[in-house]
Scaffold this active site. Sequence first.
Site, mmCIF file in Angstrom:
data_model
loop_
_atom_site.group_PDB
_atom_site.id
_atom_site.type_symbol
_atom_site.label_atom_id
_atom_site.label_comp_id
_atom_site.label_asym_id
_atom_site.label_seq_id
_atom_site.Cartn_x
_atom_site.Cartn_y
_atom_site.Cartn_z
ATOM 1 N N GLY A 71 0.840 -1.202 0.000
ATOM 2 C CA GLY A 71 0.000 0.000 0.000
ATOM 3 C C GLY A 71 0.865 1.238 0.000
ATOM 4 C CG LEU A 106 -2.551 10.014 3.087
ATOM 5 C CD1 LEU A 106 -3.633 10.742 3.854
ATOM 6 C CD2 LEU A 106 -1.429 10.965 2.723
ATOM 7 C CB ALA A 107 -1.291 4.253 6.166
ATOM 8 C CG HIS A 156 -19.412 11.352 3.370
ATOM 9 N ND1 HIS A 156 -20.134 12.445 2.971
ATOM 10 C CD2 HIS A 156 -18.273 11.822 3.924
ATOM 11 C CE1 HIS A 156 -19.436 13.538 3.278
ATOM 12 N NE2 HIS A 156 -18.305 13.184 3.856
ATOM 13 C CB SER A 180 -15.900 18.597 0.376
ATOM 14 O OG SER A 180 -15.484 18.925 1.681
ATOM 15 N NE ARG A 209 -17.681 12.704 7.444
ATOM 16 C CZ ARG A 209 -16.470 12.525 6.950
ATOM 17 N NH1 ARG A 209 -15.930 11.326 6.944
ATOM 18 N NH2 ARG A 209 -15.784 13.530 6.472
ATOM 19 C CG HIS A 230 -16.738 8.331 3.006
ATOM 20 N ND1 HIS A 230 -16.166 8.817 1.865
ATOM 21 C CD2 HIS A 230 -16.167 9.000 4.025
ATOM 22 C CE1 HIS A 230 -15.279 9.746 2.178
ATOM 23 N NE2 HIS A 230 -15.247 9.869 3.491
ATOM 24 C CG LEU A 273 -6.916 12.831 4.991
ATOM 25 C CD1 LEU A 273 -6.922 14.205 4.333
ATOM 26 C CD2 LEU A 273 -6.558 11.781 3.964
#
Lengths: 241, 248, 637
Positions: free
Chosen positions: C40, C43-44, C266, C284, C330, C401, C441
Amino acid sequence: MSTVQVKPAPSQAKVTFISSSIGKKVFQAITGSFMFFFVVGHMLGNLQIFIGQDQLNTYAQALKDVPYLTWSVRFVMIVCLVIHVWWGIQLYFENWFSRPIRYVVSKTVQASLSSRTMIFTGGGIFLYVVYHLLHYTFIVTNPQYAGLHDSLGRHDVYSMVILGFQNGWISTVYFVALFSLSYHLVHAIPSLFQTFGLNNDKTKFKFDVLGWLVAIVLFVGYSIIPAAVLLNIIKLPEGVL
Amino acid sequence: MNLTLRVWRQKNSQEKGHLETYQAKDINEDMSFLEMLDVVNEDLIKEGVEPIHFDHDCREGICGACSLVIGGIAHGGKKGCTTCELRMRNFKDGDTITVEPFRAKAFPVIRDLVVDRSSMDRVIQAGGFVSANTGGAPDANAIPVHKDVSDTSMDAAACIGCGACVAACKNASAMLFVSAKVSHLATLPQGQVERENRVRKMVAQMGAEGFGNCSNYYECEAVCPKEISVKNIAKMNREFFKANVSKK
Amino acid sequence: MKLESKVPSGPLAEKWDKHRFEMKLVNPANKRKYSVIVVGTGLAGASAAATMAELGYNVKSFCFQDSPRRAHSIGAQGGINAAKNYQNDGDSIWRLFFDTIKGGDFRSREANTYRLAQVSNNIIDQCVAQGVPFARDYGGLLANRSFGGAQVSRTFYARGQTGQQLLLGAYSALQRQIGLGKVQMFPRTEMLDLVLIDGHAKGIVIRDLVTGEISSHAADAVVLGTGGYGRVYNLSTMGLGCNVTAAYRAYKRGALFANPCYHQIHPTCIPHTGEYQSKLTLMSESLRNDGRIWVSKNKDDNRPPGEIPEDERDYYLERKYPSFGNLAPRDISSRSAKEVCDDGRGVGPTKYGVYLDFSEAIERLGKKAISDKYGNLFDMYNLITAEDPYQVPMRIYPASHYSMGGLWVDYNLMSNIPGLHVIGEANFSDHGANRLGASALMQGLADGYFVLPYTIGDYFAREGAQNITTDRPEFREAEEAVSARMKKLLSINGERSADSFHKALGEIMWEKAGLARNETDLKKAIEEIVALRKEFWQNVKVLGSNESLNQTLEKAGRVADFLEFAEIFCYDALNREESCGAHFREEYQTKEGEALRNDKKFAYVSAWEYKGDGVKPELHKEELEFENVELATRSYK
Ligand SMILES: Cc1cc2nc3c(=O)[nH]c(=O)nc-3n(C[C@H](O)[C@H](O)[C@H](O)COP(=O)(O)OP(=O)(O)OC[C@H]3O[C@@H](n4cnc5c(N)ncnc54)[C@H](O)[C@@H]3O)c2cc1C
Ligand code: HEM
Ligand code: HEM
Ligand code: SF4
Ligand code: F3S
Ligand code: FES
């Protein structure tokens, strides 16, 4: 395994300014701008034809009288032309080979026709310059001009030019060539600022306009001479032929 | 609506490809171009024909995976729009659409419409970064950055790395992509230390990958889905020139 | 099996410090003797791979996209949270921690969540140093916005492309290490199995998606940063390649799957329009700062929005949750939208949509202010729907989501399989039953930059470098199993495409295990999933061969795993007889229709263990202990 390791590690890729993609372009632009200044100067010189025989011939003689200056300019021009042509051709082929398989259908959204025909207009200029030198400088194509002298015994450039353009074929060649040159510059002028990094969103349009203006001025400024000759506005002085 | 598609089919990188004609039937105008291809593929599978391969992932215009030259224009010609965002309402019933892969020496075809764009990654590897190891960073607000500077930098940073600029450029030049990264980092204070080295290395790698040279056609800007301006190319030219003069 | 969270003792605020001191270190000179596989490049994954390479470990990084930069994280729009308190509005690490744990409906592990809030500040520093162009104020300092129901402004953003900019930051750090030779990158490569040697995760089996070649890689540890499983619903806001395969393969090798039923829907996505649809686009959440959500008060009201008079409009969130209004979390917003649509008051062609209206904001702030803030989102909406949100209200509807659930990990982010570490959305640890906006994030980067690079060192130091090679028989076996599976998929040659199975699965999941769940539906869902899976293995049609790029084969493999995973999802939803966060069981609600948590019985993490194909997985429980927060009923009224 994966495609990523096939190429050399990026850190190894080195390039000198001149051999880099951008460097070559900068040299195109530098040589091009030198030639541009010559073309402008040459036009101003030629336009003296409208003042008269004496003026033009004096000017031509004056240039001959400063050989160091003319030869240095010639030297610079030759170098510029050689570099410009050589790299122009090289860039063209490199660019061509950057896409070995062409598109079957390809549309252009905003690249100007002028920009896409640089190699052809450039080629046109080159052929023309060769012809032009043979025509007026070395007087090879029309040897009869060699014997032209004015009343002061100077080479009668004035009459030579008029004689030349009285021939419709020769004038046509000039018109075509001048179009080539001007159209080359329609792209070359704005492009030059982009290459030198002097362009931004606000100036882009202005440089485009500048390119057209320069092209039009040059085209008119040059072709007005053969046009005037053909229209009999400037005539051969008495006694020549 | 019904459309005729002429699609580039190529089994693998060695084989010579060709255009194949397919019918796209009952296409809804709200579909994206890729959803239209999904429908065609579903039919092909039913007929036992291997479906058309194409790259895609996010399908909302941000990952940069989708490509395709549609009717001769990379990403299909709608301003600021990727192939995956392009809707079928931009086409007319009965249209014939030619679909080709992004073409460039630096983007060899892998299969059908899928190309290898790793050359772009390697250009980034050469210098498209700030060498800031994790951990040593000062407080984020330690260096104020003028809002305009930050915005200009963001304009360039918005590049999604799709390669449409290369595909559209008559010279297959990657100048817009590379300049977007150079400009993004050269604008910010954080990018100053490596400024000269970065542009030198990235330009060198760009050449080594076989991309063409820039003739200032501006065709790249016209198809760029993020509308990256060619002023970035001017900036990169300037940066490169300065870098070679300074020899830092 | 006893699940040990390995949470260090001591006061909450000191746990991480103390733990960092107690962990063993690998001598800098020895780091190069260790190798680690990171699957992967989101971000991670990207941040972890880059950071570990910087430390000196040898890293191999994998992703299925053609470039690591295209990982799904690139799509995140809204922003990233941090407890910087730059706005001086009363934020603190503790408040971020508390909001996150409350937002998660008290179903996350306190210590992990606290650590997340603690390192959040370092993330912003790191990203700025990399050249991430976060939005700034006129004074040149970083700008913040309030996001996803937070009452402080702690969200950092880069236009509507925060995920992209953060990922490009991590990607550039990764590219740098690739250039330096410390990371070997394998794009267009899919992990298809995990290899255990003596009970430790020591390698993976991969398929080169270009050549079809199946091979193995060995290392001293394996890290999965493979993202969420939201596409179990088929339609979702996630990238089309997002899958559960890597996590699911690890599960089949013994890793526990925690809280699979916690999946966020979401509230603000462009509604579904037709059969052909492949993706639901997120609008968004920041839009909710200025947009007002409403439907008509009347059922089957077919008038265009402009013709519905003010007093016949139901601003249902403002009505039900006066203090949070349109900014309610949400899960609550999503469920409320479903309620009004189920009530027959939905809008748009499918009647599954609600209005998000900017007319009032445009009047108040001017069109310019609105377009400065949301211009690109409005353009995107216009591109997709051909409607102009400046003129007519947007239509939105909830969509799948984010996966709060994931592989079970301890405080060190290590799963119950020693050596197997799981980071980012792929693990379960920090968000409980619901995630707050802008915190995924944060978690991905926290794990990758600041947590895993420390904790993995402890594992290495304890185990020592083992120099395992892929010559071991365990690798051969796993490779053969993978090859056999590919052959099987290719040989069925039935009637239906893998896509059509995926769609069918998505419908089952959305209808019966989506926004609201109940026992009957869930049981039915399980039956239907089992039947669909059976049909899949008899009737799927996969063309072509293994020995080339074959996207249908890739797809079929992923769908096959979703078809198995969906069942565990439902088991988990069935088992959790309470409503918490995103998990809403209709049987467990208050009179007003609000979620009814059951802390006595369900304050635990459900971790499922694979027991064989077609066998119900075994449930293990990690009791959640709350020493620092009081379990309160969430109220956003
Ligand atoms: C539209 C959208 C908007 C969002 N906005 C926000 C936001 O504003 N703020 C916020 O905090 N969060 C947001 N999120 C959530 C957030 O983006 C994700 O949770 C987060 O990015 C996940 O990161 P990750 O690194 O865990 O995984 P991902 O980014 O999903 O990366 C997964 C990686 O694993 C690889 N991979 C997966 N399976 C395999 C396999 N089998 N073999 C090999 N490689 C594999 C992929 O190639 C990819 O590189 C948003 C999500 C979506 C969908
Ligand atoms: C008086 C003669 C000429 C002048 C004034 C001139 C001027 C210029 C200028 C200013 C440029 C722009 C450089 C840039 O993009 O920055 C240019 C480009 C170019 N010129 Fe000329 N040029 C002349 C003759 C020629 C000739 C004889 C050729 C023949 C091959 C030629 C070929 C080209 C080409 C191919 C380019 C484009 C290079 C590229 O952008 O890739 N030019 N010229
Ligand atoms: C109407 C158009 C033109 C006319 C009348 C004209 C006229 C002349 C004349 C008379 C000479 C010879 C001068 C002498 O030897 O005494 C000359 C030389 C030359 N011309 Fe032109 N010219 C024209 C256009 C051009 C253009 C468009 C170019 C360039 C692209 C050009 C390039 C040259 C060059 C390079 C020389 C040689 C200069 C030298 O000897 O150093 N001319 N021209
Ligand atoms: S510059 Fe534009 S066209 Fe080129 S890669 Fe970036 S986003 Fe794509
Ligand atoms: S189209 Fe090509 S020539 Fe330069 S300006 Fe763009 S890269
Ligand atoms: S699929 Fe991601 S940009 Fe088109």
